[in-house]
Design an enzyme around this catalytic site. Sequence first.
Site, PDB file in Angstrom:
ATOM      1  CE  LYS A 159      -2.976  -2.423   3.052  1.00 20.06           C
ATOM      2  NZ  LYS A 159      -3.520  -2.308   4.401  1.00 20.06           N
ATOM      3  N   GLY A 160       2.094   0.987   0.335  1.00 23.40           N
ATOM      4  CA  GLY A 160       3.097   2.292   0.657  1.00 23.40           C
ATOM      5  C   GLY A 160       3.257   3.497  -0.306  1.00 23.40           C
ATOM      6  CD  GLU A 199       8.155  -0.315  -2.408  1.00 21.57           C
ATOM      7  OE1 GLU A 199       7.320   0.115  -2.216  1.00 21.57           O
ATOM      8  OE2 GLU A 199       8.270  -1.372  -2.246  1.00 21.57           O
ATOM      9  CG  ASP A 200       6.606   2.522   0.344  1.00 20.24           C
ATOM     10  OD1 ASP A 200       7.319   1.783   0.024  1.00 20.24           O
ATOM     11  OD2 ASP A 200       6.036   2.457   1.246  1.00 20.24           O
ATOM     12  CG  ASP A 212      14.757  -1.482   4.990  1.00 17.83           C
ATOM     13  OD1 ASP A 212      16.075  -0.900   5.358  1.00 17.83           O
ATOM     14  OD2 ASP A 212      14.066  -2.162   5.813  1.00 17.83           O
ATOM     15  CE  LYS A 261      15.005   1.669   6.317  1.00 18.05           C
ATOM     16  NZ  LYS A 261      13.857   1.874   7.365  1.00 18.05           N
ATOM     17  CG  PHE A 266      10.442   2.511  11.001  1.00 16.17           C
ATOM     18  CD1 PHE A 266      10.831   1.506  10.175  1.00 16.17           C
ATOM     19  CD2 PHE A 266       9.218   2.972  10.827  1.00 16.17           C
ATOM     20  CE1 PHE A 266       9.789   0.546   9.659  1.00 16.17           C
ATOM     21  CE2 PHE A 266       8.051   2.410  10.271  1.00 16.17           C
ATOM     22  CZ  PHE A 266       8.338   0.834   9.640  1.00 16.17           C
ATOM     23  CG  ASP A 268       2.707   0.880   7.181  1.00 11.21           C
ATOM     24  OD1 ASP A 268       3.483   0.617   6.620  1.00 11.21           O
ATOM     25  OD2 ASP A 268       2.290  -0.181   8.111  1.00 11.21           O
ATOM     26  NE  ARG A 276      -0.643   1.931   4.936  1.00  8.83           N
ATOM     27  CZ  ARG A 276       0.555   1.100   4.431  1.00  8.83           C
ATOM     28  NH1 ARG A 276       1.516   1.730   4.072  1.00  8.83           N
ATOM     29  NH2 ARG A 276       0.534  -0.221   5.001  1.00  8.83           N
TER      30      ARG A 276
END
Length: 174
Positions: free
Chosen positions: A42-43, A98-99, A102, A130, A151, A158, A164
């Site tokens: 969902k990001g 993509e948000d 990582d 990140k 984070f 989220d 969000r």
Amino acid sequence: MQTTNKELVLDSQTIQNRILEMGREISQDYQDKELVVIGVLKGAFIFMADLVRTISIPLATDFIQVSSYGNSSASSGKITLVSSPSHSVKGSHVLLVEDIIDTGLTMQWLADHFSEQGAASVRICSLIDKAERREHQINIDYLGFSIPRGFLIGYGLDFEEKYRNLPQIYHLNL
Ligand code: IMP
Ligand code: MG
């Protein structure tokens, strides 16, 4: 009363300015190509909504959802497909949105997945890189911001499904 320990990292104007630049670059690179922009749910939903409105060439939109994180802030190390795009990507130029990247596990899985599905090309667009915990080498074709650690929440990101809706991006002190 519940208090949130958070610090502002990226404000709205900074985010929007960068997205405008990314949209211009994408519009130039995909001229005369069959572009399908696929958001990773969902990001990515908020970033994707803003990004596609800065792209000036015709495009299709779709979404995919995978899970790796479960409900915590540490990756489970395994990807499962939760929902697939509604149209075949065969012969299309796929831009994955993509948000945040990582460890890189999710993006590597997605890029392989769409190549296997017969996409003409697969490129990666991420709002945030990140890199500190990267385990899988990922070439990010369009990157918003590098934020090495911590984070992050807000603007689609989220923590346990919350935050969000925050319009800007914050560090969450866990
Ligand atoms: P990766 O597979 O380890 O690259 O993880 C990618 C996914 O983990 C992202 O799509 C996010 O959903 C989630 N994630 C990683 N870091 C953060 C963060 O700082 N805030 C919120 N979600 C994160
Ligand atoms: Mg995500």
